[in-house]
Motif scaffolding. Structure first.
Motif, PDB file in Angstrom:
ATOM      1  N   LEU A   1       8.913  -5.987  -4.394  1.00 33.28           N
ATOM      2  CA  LEU A   1       7.881  -6.981  -4.626  1.00 33.28           C
ATOM      3  C   LEU A   1       6.922  -6.476  -5.702  1.00 33.28           C
ATOM      4  O   LEU A   1       6.598  -5.281  -5.738  1.00 33.28           O
ATOM      5  N   PRO A   2       6.444  -7.325  -6.581  1.00 28.48           N
ATOM      6  CA  PRO A   2       5.450  -6.903  -7.560  1.00 28.48           C
ATOM      7  C   PRO A   2       4.112  -6.628  -6.885  1.00 28.48           C
ATOM      8  O   PRO A   2       3.787  -7.199  -5.840  1.00 28.48           O
ATOM      9  N   THR A   3       3.363  -5.734  -7.466  1.00 29.62           N
ATOM     10  CA  THR A   3       2.047  -5.419  -6.920  1.00 29.62           C
ATOM     11  C   THR A   3       1.020  -6.420  -7.425  1.00 29.62           C
ATOM     12  O   THR A   3       1.274  -7.199  -8.354  1.00 29.62           O
ATOM     13  N   GLY A   4      -0.139  -6.384  -6.821  1.00 29.42           N
ATOM     14  CA  GLY A   4      -1.255  -7.155  -7.325  1.00 29.42           C
ATOM     15  C   GLY A   4      -2.034  -6.337  -8.332  1.00 29.42           C
ATOM     16  O   GLY A   4      -1.493  -5.456  -9.014  1.00 29.42           O
ATOM     17  N   LEU A   5      -3.288  -6.597  -8.407  1.00 26.72           N
ATOM     18  CA  LEU A   5      -4.162  -5.892  -9.340  1.00 26.72           C
ATOM     19  C   LEU A   5      -4.363  -4.456  -8.862  1.00 26.72           C
ATOM     20  O   LEU A   5      -4.676  -4.214  -7.693  1.00 26.72           O
ATOM     21  N   LEU A   6      -4.161  -3.488  -9.765  1.00 25.22           N
ATOM     22  CA  LEU A   6      -4.327  -2.070  -9.438  1.00 25.22           C
ATOM     23  C   LEU A   6      -5.493  -1.505 -10.238  1.00 25.22           C
ATOM     24  O   LEU A   6      -5.533  -1.622 -11.462  1.00 25.22           O
ATOM     25  N   MET A   7      -6.433  -0.902  -9.536  1.00 23.17           N
ATOM     26  CA  MET A   7      -7.544  -0.191 -10.176  1.00 23.17           C
ATOM     27  C   MET A   7      -7.357   1.299  -9.918  1.00 23.17           C
ATOM     28  O   MET A   7      -7.352   1.739  -8.766  1.00 23.17           O
ATOM     29  N   ILE A   8      -7.184   2.068 -10.994  1.00 24.06           N
ATOM     30  CA  ILE A   8      -6.793   3.470 -10.903  1.00 24.06           C
ATOM     31  C   ILE A   8      -7.965   4.341 -11.341  1.00 24.06           C
ATOM     32  O   ILE A   8      -8.588   4.095 -12.374  1.00 24.06           O
ATOM     33  N   GLU A   9      -8.241   5.380 -10.551  1.00 16.41           N
ATOM     34  CA  GLU A   9      -9.311   6.324 -10.871  1.00 16.41           C
ATOM     35  C   GLU A   9      -8.830   7.735 -10.566  1.00 16.41           C
ATOM     36  O   GLU A   9      -8.418   8.026  -9.432  1.00 16.41           O
TER      37      GLU A   9
ATOM     38  N   GLY B   1      -7.474  15.786  -9.924  1.00 10.68           N
ATOM     39  CA  GLY B   1      -6.902  15.067  -8.803  1.00 10.68           C
ATOM     40  C   GLY B   1      -7.777  15.248  -7.566  1.00 10.68           C
ATOM     41  O   GLY B   1      -8.736  16.040  -7.578  1.00 10.68           O
ATOM     42  N   PRO B   2      -7.533  14.489  -6.513  1.00 12.79           N
ATOM     43  CA  PRO B   2      -6.415  13.549  -6.358  1.00 12.79           C
ATOM     44  C   PRO B   2      -6.654  12.212  -7.073  1.00 12.79           C
ATOM     45  O   PRO B   2      -7.785  11.904  -7.468  1.00 12.79           O
ATOM     46  N   LEU B   3      -5.591  11.459  -7.210  1.00 14.86           N
ATOM     47  CA  LEU B   3      -5.642  10.146  -7.838  1.00 14.86           C
ATOM     48  C   LEU B   3      -5.927   9.078  -6.771  1.00 14.86           C
ATOM     49  O   LEU B   3      -5.361   9.117  -5.687  1.00 14.86           O
ATOM     50  N   THR B   4      -6.811   8.174  -7.104  1.00 17.07           N
ATOM     51  CA  THR B   4      -7.153   7.072  -6.206  1.00 17.07           C
ATOM     52  C   THR B   4      -6.683   5.758  -6.817  1.00 17.07           C
ATOM     53  O   THR B   4      -6.977   5.472  -7.982  1.00 17.07           O
ATOM     54  N   VAL B   5      -5.938   4.984  -6.035  1.00 19.69           N
ATOM     55  CA  VAL B   5      -5.451   3.681  -6.474  1.00 19.69           C
ATOM     56  C   VAL B   5      -6.010   2.624  -5.537  1.00 19.69           C
ATOM     57  O   VAL B   5      -5.840   2.703  -4.309  1.00 19.69           O
ATOM     58  N   ARG B   6      -6.685   1.654  -6.109  1.00 17.04           N
ATOM     59  CA  ARG B   6      -7.207   0.535  -5.342  1.00 17.04           C
ATOM     60  C   ARG B   6      -6.331  -0.684  -5.611  1.00 17.04           C
ATOM     61  O   ARG B   6      -6.182  -1.101  -6.757  1.00 17.04           O
ATOM     62  N   ILE B   7      -5.752  -1.212  -4.545  1.00 20.40           N
ATOM     63  CA  ILE B   7      -4.829  -2.340  -4.656  1.00 20.40           C
ATOM     64  C   ILE B   7      -5.564  -3.605  -4.238  1.00 20.40           C
ATOM     65  O   ILE B   7      -6.144  -3.670  -3.153  1.00 20.40           O
ATOM     66  N   SER B   8      -5.536  -4.596  -5.104  1.00 18.85           N
ATOM     67  CA  SER B   8      -6.240  -5.852  -4.819  1.00 18.85           C
ATOM     68  C   SER B   8      -5.299  -7.022  -5.043  1.00 18.85           C
ATOM     69  O   SER B   8      -4.350  -6.944  -5.830  1.00 18.85           O
TER      70      SER B   8
ATOM     71  N   GLU C   1      -9.030  -5.430  -0.808  1.00 14.50           N
ATOM     72  CA  GLU C   1      -8.914  -4.247  -1.667  1.00 14.50           C
ATOM     73  C   GLU C   1      -8.644  -3.030  -0.798  1.00 14.50           C
ATOM     74  O   GLU C   1      -9.469  -2.657   0.050  1.00 14.50           O
ATOM     75  N   LEU C   2      -7.488  -2.438  -0.980  1.00 17.93           N
ATOM     76  CA  LEU C   2      -7.101  -1.242  -0.240  1.00 17.93           C
ATOM     77  C   LEU C   2      -7.139  -0.027  -1.162  1.00 17.93           C
ATOM     78  O   LEU C   2      -6.790  -0.120  -2.329  1.00 17.93           O
TER      79      LEU C   2
ATOM     80  N   ARG D   1       0.795  -1.217   0.000  1.00 14.26           N
ATOM     81  CA  ARG D   1       0.000   0.000   0.000  1.00 14.26           C
ATOM     82  C   ARG D   1       0.832   1.273   0.000  1.00 14.26           C
ATOM     83  O   ARG D   1       0.546   2.221  -0.708  1.00 14.26           O
ATOM     84  N   TYR D   2       1.868   1.335   0.788  1.00 16.07           N
ATOM     85  CA  TYR D   2       2.628   2.574   0.954  1.00 16.07           C
ATOM     86  C   TYR D   2       3.903   2.601   0.121  1.00 16.07           C
ATOM     87  O   TYR D   2       4.821   3.347   0.417  1.00 16.07           O
ATOM     88  N   ARG D   3       3.980   1.772  -0.893  1.00 15.88           N
ATOM     89  CA  ARG D   3       5.197   1.715  -1.685  1.00 15.88           C
ATOM     90  C   ARG D   3       4.951   2.101  -3.146  1.00 15.88           C
ATOM     91  O   ARG D   3       5.638   1.633  -4.024  1.00 15.88           O
ATOM     92  N   LEU D   4       3.983   2.932  -3.389  1.00 17.24           N
ATOM     93  CA  LEU D   4       3.713   3.430  -4.741  1.00 17.24           C
ATOM     94  C   LEU D   4       3.918   4.936  -4.759  1.00 17.24           C
ATOM     95  O   LEU D   4       3.531   5.638  -3.833  1.00 17.24           O
TER      96      LEU D   4
END
Length: 418
Positions: free
Chosen positions: A88-96, A137-144, A151-152, A56-59
């Motif tokens: 580490l690679p990320t999982g699925l990212l949903m960007i809005e 903005g702001p940009l929202t990133v959902r990490i799954s 989903e964060l 979560r905090y590494r993007l």
């Protein structure tokens, strides 16, 4: 980890509840095989929560607008740059990304995976049919995780501003003899007497007299240069824009107000490129321009100008009178009665040039009884005081009617002597 558990999806909560139930049943029934299955089911959402919470905090995120300033109806490209700064690679990212409704729907994207230290760039376009300053903005990133159990959501605080300026059209060159304070033929003769070495040349424009070509500067710069006729370093002028709500007709982009703003922008940019030092005045008084270039500062100010509740031009006229050094006044006017036209006419004095761009409101709306007569009386009042009147109907472009600014109409004065 705790934040990851709070971000469990419906699927993740179902897995966890099913695993706990299976675990209790295995303990009560003594079924060790069921116990192993229960541990696996419980472990999946817990492991997913741990992995996602670490990511979560590494993007890092950056946004770029190209260009950051567009004309009405123009498009800008927004580039989002996401970087995974972990090993580490990320999982699925949903960007809005967050954009105002005037720029269209919110853009959404899905990234399957960003490798360690990887970078992804995403482009999308925005356009607006409304003037203004729009925050993006702001940009929202959902990490799954790959299984959709957790989903964060992370919001980046960075935002940018897109400035949508009025539409600007190129105007033909029109000689306004009073636009340069301290200029004129006498200055031209003094330059000629001083010699060619003191001449400040400029590039050749179509229609310039070839007898004004300055050959020494032409050889120096490698392009055709001509002598200046005016003392441009002393040039000053004022641009008055009538923003009163009662002075305009119509709604939306085709209203007379939007036409007036576009005309003011086109005239201001044209005069600034001609070398005129310009100040913007509205019916509210003088507008403060930013420290950027004159054309950009003028467009930025006109991008956010709105209708005013004022009923007269008295504050704008007072601001014009304070600029005693102006050699040119250009007024873009809506509905003006003869009394206000007379007060405006008095702001022109001496060799000052006054140009009134008068919107023909009868072409926007059905004329009210008596309004057409007031409009013609105001036009005659300005013409009689030596102003040059440019008539701008709804179906015409300011570029097509701007040559009228070269005419001097004095029929009102001649009528008085007949």
């Amino acid at each position: 980890m705790i934040s990851g558990l709070r971000a469990l999806t419906a699927r993740g909560r179902s897995f966890l509840a099913s695993g706990v139930a299976a675990l209790l049943c295995a303990l009560l029934l003594g079924e060790y095989d069921l116990f192993r299955v229960a541990v696996l089911i419980v472990s999946l959402p817990l492991l997913a929560a741990m992995v996602v919470s670490r990511t979560r905090y590494r993007l890092s995120c950056a946004r770029r607008l190209d260009p950051p300033r567009v004309q009405l109806g123009g498009e800008a490209t927004v580039t989002l740059r996401l970087e995974n700064v972990t090993r580490l690679p990320t999982g699925l990212l949903m960007i809005e990304d967050t954009v105002p409704p005037a720029l269209g729907a919110r853009p959404r994207f899905v990234l399957d995976r960003v490798e360690a230290q990887g970078i992804r760039e995403i482009d999308y376009r925005v356009r607006s049919d409304l003037r203004g300053r729009f925050g993006i903005g702001p940009l929202t990133v959902r990490i799954s995780d790959p299984f959709g159990l957790v989903e964060l959501t992370r919001s980046f605080s960075i935002s940018d501003t897109l400035v949508v300026t009025p539409r600007v059209v190129a105007l033909p060159h029109v000689r306004l003899s009073g636009e340069w304070t301290g200029g004129g033929d006498s200055h031209t003769r003094s330059v000629a007497a001083a010699g060619d070495d003191d001449v400040a040349p400029r590039e050749y424009r179509q229609g310039d007299d070839l007898r004004r070509v300055h050959w020494r500067s032409t050889a120096r710069y490698g392009e055709l240069m001509v002598r200046r006729e005016e003392q441009q370093w002393q040039s000053r002028g004022a641009l008055l824009l009538d923003t009163r709500r009662i002075a305009h007709r119509g709604e939306g982009p085709r209203s007379s107000f939007e036409t007036a703003v576009s005309a003011a922008a086109s005239i201001g940019v044209h005069l600034a490129r001609e070398g005129l030092g310009l100040r913007l005045v509205t019916d509210q008084g003088s507008e403060r321009l930013t420290d950027t270039g004159l054309s950009l500062a003028l467009l930025d100010t006109l991008a956010v100008v709105r209708n005013s509740p004022a009923r007269s031009l008295e504050h704008g006229i007072a601001a014009l009178r304070q600029g005693g050094g102006d050699g040119l006044i250009v007024a873009v006017l809506g509905a003006v009665d003869p009394e206000q036209a007379q007060a405006l006419a008095r702001t022109r004095h001496g060799n000052m040039t006054g140009v009134a761009v008068m919107l023909d409101l009868t072409t926007w709306d059905r004329p009210e009884p008596g309004r057409d007569g007031e409009h013609r009386a105001a036009e005659a009042m300005l013409s009689g005081a030596g102003w040059r009147v440019v008539r701008l109907p709804a179906d015409a472009s300011i570029a097509g009617v701007w040559p009228q600014a070269a005419r001097r109409e004095r029929f009102a004065l001649n009528r008085g002597g007949s």
